[in-house]
Design an enzyme around this catalytic site. Structure first.
Site, PDB file in Angstrom:
ATOM      1  N   ASP A 181       0.349  -0.991  -0.274  1.00  0.00           N
ATOM      2  CA  ASP A 181       0.003  -0.179  -0.222  1.00  0.00           C
ATOM      3  C   ASP A 181       0.929   1.583   0.153  1.00  0.00           C
ATOM      4  O   ASP A 181       1.866   1.113   0.510  1.00  0.00           O
ATOM      5  CB  ASP A 181      -0.576   0.018   0.851  1.00  0.00           C
ATOM      6  CG  ASP A 181      -2.288   0.142   1.345  1.00  0.00           C
ATOM      7  OD1 ASP A 181      -2.862   1.725   0.590  1.00  0.00           O
ATOM      8  OD2 ASP A 181      -3.332  -0.377   1.287  1.00  0.00           O
ATOM      9  N   HIS A 183     -11.040  -4.158   3.245  1.00  0.00           N
ATOM     10  CA  HIS A 183     -10.785  -3.685   4.679  1.00  0.00           C
ATOM     11  C   HIS A 183     -11.807  -2.486   4.430  1.00  0.00           C
ATOM     12  O   HIS A 183     -11.952  -2.064   5.671  1.00  0.00           O
ATOM     13  CB  HIS A 183      -9.473  -3.265   4.899  1.00  0.00           C
ATOM     14  CG  HIS A 183      -8.810  -1.952   4.184  1.00  0.00           C
ATOM     15  ND1 HIS A 183      -8.968  -1.954   2.693  1.00  0.00           N
ATOM     16  CD2 HIS A 183      -8.739  -0.686   4.693  1.00  0.00           C
ATOM     17  CE1 HIS A 183      -8.362  -1.138   2.438  1.00  0.00           C
ATOM     18  NE2 HIS A 183      -8.003   0.120   3.477  1.00  0.00           N
ATOM     19  N   ASP A 184     -12.506  -1.858   3.791  1.00  0.00           N
ATOM     20  CA  ASP A 184     -13.736  -0.909   3.689  1.00  0.00           C
ATOM     21  C   ASP A 184     -14.549  -1.105   3.618  1.00  0.00           C
ATOM     22  O   ASP A 184     -15.735  -0.362   3.688  1.00  0.00           O
ATOM     23  CB  ASP A 184     -13.247   0.419   3.311  1.00  0.00           C
ATOM     24  CG  ASP A 184     -11.330   1.019   2.714  1.00  0.00           C
ATOM     25  OD1 ASP A 184     -11.063   0.994   3.931  1.00  0.00           O
ATOM     26  OD2 ASP A 184     -10.859   1.767   2.470  1.00  0.00           O
ATOM     27  N   ASP A 202      -3.203   4.274  -2.398  1.00  0.00           N
ATOM     28  CA  ASP A 202      -4.362   4.894  -1.614  1.00  0.00           C
ATOM     29  C   ASP A 202      -4.815   6.687  -1.840  1.00  0.00           C
ATOM     30  O   ASP A 202      -3.765   7.242  -2.138  1.00  0.00           O
ATOM     31  CB  ASP A 202      -3.931   5.095   0.052  1.00  0.00           C
ATOM     32  CG  ASP A 202      -4.878   4.923   0.916  1.00  0.00           C
ATOM     33  OD1 ASP A 202      -6.355   4.532   1.456  1.00  0.00           O
ATOM     34  OD2 ASP A 202      -4.490   6.360   1.635  1.00  0.00           O
ATOM     35  N   GLU A 255      -6.498   3.115  -5.957  1.00  0.00           N
ATOM     36  CA  GLU A 255      -7.793   3.343  -5.331  1.00  0.00           C
ATOM     37  C   GLU A 255      -8.300   4.922  -5.591  1.00  0.00           C
ATOM     38  O   GLU A 255      -7.925   6.127  -5.168  1.00  0.00           O
ATOM     39  CB  GLU A 255      -7.883   3.142  -3.507  1.00  0.00           C
ATOM     40  CG  GLU A 255      -8.658   3.187  -3.093  1.00  0.00           C
ATOM     41  CD  GLU A 255      -8.996   4.173  -1.668  1.00  0.00           C
ATOM     42  OE1 GLU A 255      -9.844   3.592  -0.548  1.00  0.00           O
ATOM     43  OE2 GLU A 255      -8.186   5.236  -1.230  1.00  0.00           O
TER      44      GLU A 255
HETATM   45  C1  GLC Z   1      -8.424   4.388   2.120  1.00  0.00           C
HETATM   46  C2  GLC Z   1      -8.251   3.381   2.934  1.00  0.00           C
HETATM   47  C3  GLC Z   1      -8.728   3.143   3.751  1.00  0.00           C
HETATM   48  C4  GLC Z   1      -8.257   5.009   5.048  1.00  0.00           C
HETATM   49  C5  GLC Z   1      -7.882   5.852   3.750  1.00  0.00           C
HETATM   50  C6  GLC Z   1      -7.337   6.838   3.834  1.00  0.00           C
HETATM   51  O1  GLC Z   1      -9.913   4.679   1.373  1.00  0.00           O
HETATM   52  O2  GLC Z   1      -8.652   2.409   1.816  1.00  0.00           O
HETATM   53  O3  GLC Z   1      -8.881   2.781   5.006  1.00  0.00           O
HETATM   54  O4  GLC Z   1      -9.253   5.354   5.973  1.00  0.00           O
HETATM   55  O5  GLC Z   1      -7.931   5.579   2.396  1.00  0.00           O
HETATM   56  O6  GLC Z   1      -6.226   6.255   4.150  1.00  0.00           O
END
Ligand code: GLC
Ligand code: CA
Length: 560
Positions: A103, A332-333, A205, A259
């Site tokens: 990540d 995980h989200d 991210d 992402e």
């Molecule tokens: C992304 C991650 C998430 C995190 C956010 C801030 O969306 O997947 O888990 O809280 O970014 O870094």
């Protein structure tokens, strides 16, 4: 689609398996998963037939947002182990032919990072411009919405220097200032450090947020999560990613995936088309946000299959000519696939979870598969706010309480939609704490682990686990499932999702019954004769109009 015209790539052909290290396997009895825990499970991971592992952040972090608040990008979090453990793990994966993607969290750092500590110490500190500051003498800064802030604002006042700093996420996650070339250089150097270690790529991210609008203008009429689109349209996003590609990415045989909050069908090609020289892939949120209002309150579009099919089909065909897509249901989200998209009651849980896995592995685009879904793990469905660890649920609960809103409704929705649902410990066996740890885990184990666990499924031929293994093999054996053109059938059918994948002369038909009752899939005659490649039931009923599918039946046929 013709195989001779396609540029084959390992990251298009591989299946990605996402590991949330905190919840995978604890090796030292502190209730927290760690790298040595992953090392213990390497053979299990390899046995799944996956090709690439994506690890959530394992860097030094005070863990306000479970590792997404990094205080040192070049060291391993104490909870997770050491750099030696990391090297051993990486070698263990590589020996088994599995690539490792890390990540990359560089929209923001932790407020504990030395850069931020320096930055906030005085206005003339050399690190001041590593972050975004708004001097308080200029008045209140223009509205910016924060995902996690307990008060909803992305500007936090910092008394020491009488200024506000920007944080799109929690107060402990200040946004890095990409406009500063020194920041970019530091980040690129850090990326080289990890690539030289031999990692195989980055999942980036919220990378679409890195470029901010000059002078922090006001965006009239844009409030709350509507600001996501503004955040993703920073004027220099593509310039920075192209620069990253030139300075770092192009020098290695690696993969990258954004992402991409704020990505949509009209802006996505700028990010992933080969000739842009930015990133390889992106993941969007349209399908997982279908059915969700602000603060993840569930609405009536949840499980609207017709709308779901439209979203998936538009994205699957968007990359027919250029670029490449991804497929995913959870991470995980987002909640567990079987609880959100399937039916997690005892009667249909296994078949619906197999159906969802069939979908992901027969769609066009690289599948990102979340750990635990291969055994059909379900949502945790916590009853009390005290069971939650996630700052998103906790802060929104507090914010809703402070507004005098319906906090109970938020809790009810979060049983279905909350992030902690997918973060509970991996269910390995029936022993205490599901074989995850000898100590009390950092987050409660879901209480169905005696029925749902990997040990029970290991030697049962028809288990979701063994079905998933068949699916990864099926995808490897059929290039049409990877590169074949996608065509949707029965767009308006509310229960059946049916499509073909066609490569050269080969046609594969996928039939999925997204419902807890039987339905007939009315398929054109030319598709009526085929060899079954995989079926989550022992039978397949042929009828005049096509096929009659049992509840949650999933069948893949090679058409003759
Ligand atoms: C992304 C991650 C998430 C995190 C956010 C801030 O969306 O997947 O888990 O809280 O970014 O870094
Ligand atoms: Ca541990």
């Amino acid at each position: 689609m013709k195989i001779s015209t396609i540029k084959r790539e390992w990251w298009k052909e591989g299946v990605v398996y996402q590991i949330y290290p905190r919840s995978f396997q604890d090796s030292n009895g502190d209730g927290i998963g760690d790298l040595r825990g992953i090392i213990q499970r390497l053979d299990y991971i390899a046995s799944l037939g996956i090709d690439i592992v994506w690890l959530n952040p394992v860097y030094q972090s005070p863990n306000h947002d479970n590792g997404y608040d990094i205080s040192d990008y070049q060291n391993i979090m104490d909870d997770f182990g050491s750099m030696e453990d990391f090297d051993e793990m990486l070698e263990g994966f590589h020996k088994r032919g599995i690539k490792v993607v890390m990540d990359l969290v560089v929209n923001h750092s932790s407020s504990e990072h030395k850069w931020f500590k320096e930055s906030r110490s005085s206005r003339d500190n050399p690190y001041r411009d590593y972050y975004h500051w708004w001097p308080a003498e200029n008045g209140t800064p223009p509205e910016r919405w924060s995902f996690f802030d307990e008060e909803g604002s992305a500007w936090a006042f910092d008394e020491k220097t009488n200024a506000y700093y920007l944080h799109y996420f929690d107060k402990t996650q200040p946004d890095l200032n990409w406009e500063n070339p020194k920041v970019r250089e530091e980040i690129f150097d850090m990326m080289h450090f990890w690539f030289k270690k031999g990692i195989d790529g980055f999942r980036m991210d919220v990378i679409t947020f890195i470029s901010k609008h000059d002078g922090y203008p006001t965006f009239e009429g844009v409030h709350g999560d509507k600001m996501i689109d503004v955040y993703a349209s920073g004027p220099r996003l593509h310039q920075y990613l192209h620069e990253m590609n030139r300075e770092v990415l192009q020098h290695y045989d690696i993969m990258t995936v954004a992402e991409g909050p704020g990505t949509n069908l009209s802006n996505i090609h700028d990010l992933v088309d080969e000739d842009r020289q930015e990133l390889n892939m992106n993941y969007h949120f349209e399908h997982v946000e279908l059915g969700l209002d602000a603060r993840k309150i569930v609405n009536s579009d949840h499980r609207n299959l017709v709308k779901f099919k439209k979203i998936m089909s538009d994205w699957a065909t968007a990359f027919d000519q250029k670029g490449w897509g991804t497929q995913w249901h959870t991470n995980h989200d987002f909640p567990r696939q079987v609880s959100w998209f399937g039916d997690d009651t005892a009667e249909h849980r296994e078949q619906s979870s197999k159906l969802l896995s069939t979908f992901l592995l027969t769609m066009r685009g690289t599948p990102y598969y979340y750990m635990g879904d291969e055994i059909g793990m379900t949502n945790a469905k916590f009853d009390s706010i005290d069971d939650y660890d996630d700052l998103m649920t906790i802060n929104w609960y507090n914010l809703t309480m402070a507004e005098g809103g319906d906090a109970q409704k938020l809790l009810e929705s979060h049983k279905l939609s909350g992030r902690d649902n997918a973060r509970t410990p991996f269910q390995w066996d029936t022993s205490e704490n599901a074989g995850f740890s000898s100590a009390k885990p950092w987050l409660k184990v879901t209480d169905n682990f005696k029925e749902i666990n990997a040990a029970e499924q290991e030697n049962r031929p028809d288990s979701p686990l063994n079905y998933f293994r068949e699916l990864t093999q099926l995808r490897k054996d059929n290039l049409a499932l990877i590169y074949g053109a996608y065509a949707l059938l029965l767009a308006e059918d509310e229960n059946i999702y049916a499509y073909t994948r066609t490569l050269d002369d080969e046609v594969i038909l996928v039939l999925l019954n997204y419902s807890s009752s039987s339905h007939v899939a009315e398929i054109p005659n030319v598709l009526h004769n085929g060899d079954v490649l995989i079926n989550n039931f022992d039978t397949l009923e042929k009828v005049d109009a096509g096929f009659s599918l049992l509840p949650w039946q999933a069948v893949v046929l090679k058409i003759k």
